[in-house]
Motif scaffolding. Structure first.
Motif, PDB file in Angstrom:
ATOM      1  N   LEU A   1       7.191  33.903   2.054  1.00 31.80           N
ATOM      2  CA  LEU A   1       6.828  35.375   1.995  1.00 31.80           C
ATOM      3  C   LEU A   1       5.481  35.660   2.513  1.00 31.80           C
ATOM      4  O   LEU A   1       5.291  36.573   3.401  1.00 31.80           O
TER       5      LEU A   1
ATOM      6  N   ARG B   1      15.049  35.431  -2.742  1.00 33.22           N
ATOM      7  CA  ARG B   1      14.408  34.544  -1.988  1.00 33.22           C
ATOM      8  C   ARG B   1      15.007  33.945  -0.862  1.00 33.22           C
ATOM      9  O   ARG B   1      14.448  33.397   0.243  1.00 33.22           O
TER      10      ARG B   1
ATOM     11  N   GLU C   1      13.704  34.927   2.552  1.00 32.35           N
ATOM     12  CA  GLU C   1      12.289  34.554   3.002  1.00 32.35           C
ATOM     13  C   GLU C   1      12.368  33.263   4.151  1.00 32.35           C
ATOM     14  O   GLU C   1      11.756  33.122   4.838  1.00 32.35           O
ATOM     15  N   ARG C   2      13.311  32.287   3.799  1.00 27.07           N
ATOM     16  CA  ARG C   2      13.278  31.059   4.432  1.00 27.07           C
ATOM     17  C   ARG C   2      13.184  31.094   5.928  1.00 27.07           C
ATOM     18  O   ARG C   2      14.218  31.891   6.413  1.00 27.07           O
TER      19      ARG C   2
ATOM     20  N   GLU D   1       2.204  40.732  -2.161  1.00 28.46           N
ATOM     21  CA  GLU D   1       3.494  39.696  -2.313  1.00 28.46           C
ATOM     22  C   GLU D   1       4.285  39.875  -3.553  1.00 28.46           C
ATOM     23  O   GLU D   1       5.409  40.115  -3.520  1.00 28.46           O
TER      24      GLU D   1
ATOM     25  N   HIS E   1       8.100  34.536  -5.460  1.00 28.96           N
ATOM     26  CA  HIS E   1       8.580  34.329  -4.217  1.00 28.96           C
ATOM     27  C   HIS E   1       8.138  32.897  -3.667  1.00 28.96           C
ATOM     28  O   HIS E   1       7.452  32.202  -4.350  1.00 28.96           O
ATOM     29  N   THR E   2       8.782  32.603  -2.564  1.00 31.02           N
ATOM     30  CA  THR E   2       8.374  31.306  -1.898  1.00 31.02           C
ATOM     31  C   THR E   2       7.445  31.408  -1.090  1.00 31.02           C
ATOM     32  O   THR E   2       6.977  32.680  -0.842  1.00 31.02           O
TER      33      THR E   2
ATOM     34  N   THR F   1      12.392  35.278 -10.613  1.00 33.44           N
ATOM     35  CA  THR F   1      12.898  34.867  -9.313  1.00 33.44           C
ATOM     36  C   THR F   1      12.447  35.988  -8.342  1.00 33.44           C
ATOM     37  O   THR F   1      11.759  36.764  -8.455  1.00 33.44           O
ATOM     38  N   GLY F   2      13.111  36.054  -7.151  1.00 33.67           N
ATOM     39  CA  GLY F   2      12.551  36.971  -6.141  1.00 33.67           C
ATOM     40  C   GLY F   2      12.508  38.493  -6.775  1.00 33.67           C
ATOM     41  O   GLY F   2      11.684  39.338  -6.302  1.00 33.67           O
TER      42      GLY F   2
ATOM     43  N   GLU G   1      20.949  32.529  -7.082  1.00 30.08           N
ATOM     44  CA  GLU G   1      20.093  33.905  -7.328  1.00 30.08           C
ATOM     45  C   GLU G   1      20.607  35.200  -7.167  1.00 30.08           C
ATOM     46  O   GLU G   1      20.305  36.097  -7.520  1.00 30.08           O
TER      47      GLU G   1
ATOM     48  N   PHE H   1      19.982  28.962  -2.386  1.00 32.12           N
ATOM     49  CA  PHE H   1      19.511  30.181  -2.530  1.00 32.12           C
ATOM     50  C   PHE H   1      20.533  31.123  -2.899  1.00 32.12           C
ATOM     51  O   PHE H   1      20.173  32.361  -3.212  1.00 32.12           O
TER      52      PHE H   1
END
Lengths: 303, 104
Positions: free
Chosen positions: A284, A132, A135-136, A125, A280-281, A274-275, A219, A216
């Motif tokens: 992921l 990010r 990913e949602r 990951e 990551h959130t 960040t991503g 970013e 998001f």
């Protein structure tokens, strides 16, 4: 195609030649051949470009496409209409194609010769470099339309500028992707307007979807140091410069749908990470479990 | 959603049916390839692109509401088509077609 082109030069005087070539196949409706997007492109690395940094950049752009494509695939069998299901699958496959080319380029640029599959299936990951936003999970169809509009507009602005990049492979990938992303953005804009200016329910859902995605967006415009360094060499684009085009496109689509630009606060990073830095959130992890499970269980398998 | 030009109710349970015609290459005719559902004309063109040209089949698309096509009915087949069956003199079979002319 090249053989046809050669034969038409020898018959240049014959006005019917263009009709006679190819298409003798009675089954033309099944489609014709496809073009290799990298055919004729010089794949050697530019001398003055640091290979490691270029590989990092290819992973960033490739991971954005790979994870977005995965989320779009989740719509298969779940879209509201068969026609839209095929449209979403097409978009997902476009992005998967971009990811494959970019990940393959990363393996070439960092000198390891690792394949696209290695990067997709055997990284953990924290080694993924996507923003990010991708990913949602998508919670409803309005959510999908909002995602495609935001992601497509940003990526189109980015890859549109990369068509002039000094790495010829990156430029060729961008040239192919720009046509695809223009369609993705158009498809998404159509639905955002239709839902925003539709019924009371569709409008409420569209507004809610934009509000959910908005944190998001910020970013997308903060470059990682590797991107900014490569941008000074003419190989990458500093995403900060994309904001103007993105805002203009978004404003015109949202106003056509009687929607306003959301104003929620951006999701925070951790100590500036960040991503793009590999932070990551939690979403992921779930994507990678599904994406990588089979390949990791059977590492010698071929398909 | 705006009311369409046919004056039908703007609220319908399903999307109307469209027929799709694709031109394989420049100079050839559009050929009927199938049908699809769409809420309006523009959506129909996009859906046609997604459904019928994803394997490089075409360079041009026409869509038309299926309800707008006027067709012959099977009941009329004999008065419409049978009389041409025995008129051999209507067929230009008495001269050779040059090799360079395709699609005849």
């Amino acid at each position: 195609m090249s053989t046809h082109r050669a034969s038409s030069t020898t018959n240049a005087g014959n006005a019917y030649q263009a009709l006679a070539e190819a298409h003798d196949d009675a089954r033309w409706a099944f489609g014709t051949g496809f073009d290799d997007p990298l055919s004729g492109v010089d794949t050697t690395l530019p001398d003055d470009v640091p290979g490691g940094k270029l590989a990092e950049y290819c992973l960033m752009l490739g991971d954005d496409a790979l994870i977005a494509a995965h989320r779009l695939q989740e719509w298969c069998t779940n879209a509201p209409e068969l026609e839209d299901e095929v449209a979403i699958a097409n978009i997902s496959l476009d992005l998967l194609g971009q990811a494959r080319l970019l990940l393959a380029r990363a393996g070439r640029a960092d000198g390891t010769g690792r394949s696209e599959d290695h990067y997709a299936y055997f990284r953990d990951e924290h080694e993924f470099r996507n923003v990010r936003l991708v990913e949602r999970p998508h919670t409803d169809f309005a959510d999908l339309a909002a995602f495609l509009l935001l992601f497509g507009s940003w990526r189109l602005a980015l890859l549109g500028r990369l068509t002039g990049a000094r790495d010829p492979v990156l430029a060729a990938i961008a040239g192919k992707a720009v046509k695809e992303l223009s369609y993705h953005r158009e498809y998404a804009a159509g639905w955002v307007v239709r839902l925003g200016d539709g019924t009371e329910l569709s409008r409420r859902r569209m507004i809610a979807a934009l509000d959910r995605w908005w944190p998001f967006v910020d970013e997308l415009f903060h470059g990682h140091p590797a991107e900014i360094q490569l941008a000074t060499l003419g190989v990458a684009v500093d995403p900060a410069y994309l904001r103007g085009e993105f805002d203009t496109v978004l404003a015109s689509v949202l106003s056509a749908g009687r929607l306003s630009v959301p104003d929620g606060a951006p999701v925070a990073g951790v100590a500036g990470r960040t991503g793009r830095h590999g932070l990551h959130t939690e979403a992921l992890g779930g994507i990678l479990t599904e994406l990588q499970g089979l390949a990791r269980a059977h590492p010698e398998a071929t398909w | 959603m705006t009311q369409d030009s046919q004056g039908e109710s703007p609220v319908r349970a399903g999307w109307p049916l469209y027929e799709v015609f694709v031109r394989g290459k420049r100079g050839l005719n559009h050929v009927h390839v199938g049908s699809l559902h769409a809420a309006d004309d523009q959506m129909a063109v996009r859906h046609a692109r997604d459904l019928y040209t994803r394997r490089n089949e075409g360079v041009s698309i026409w869509v038309v509401r299926a309800a707008h096509i006027v067709a012959t009915s099977p009941d009329e087949r004999d008065p419409f088509f049978a009389p041409s069956g025995d008129k051999v003199y209507r067929h230009p079979t008495f001269y050779a077609i040059p090799d360079g002319v395709p699609h005849m």
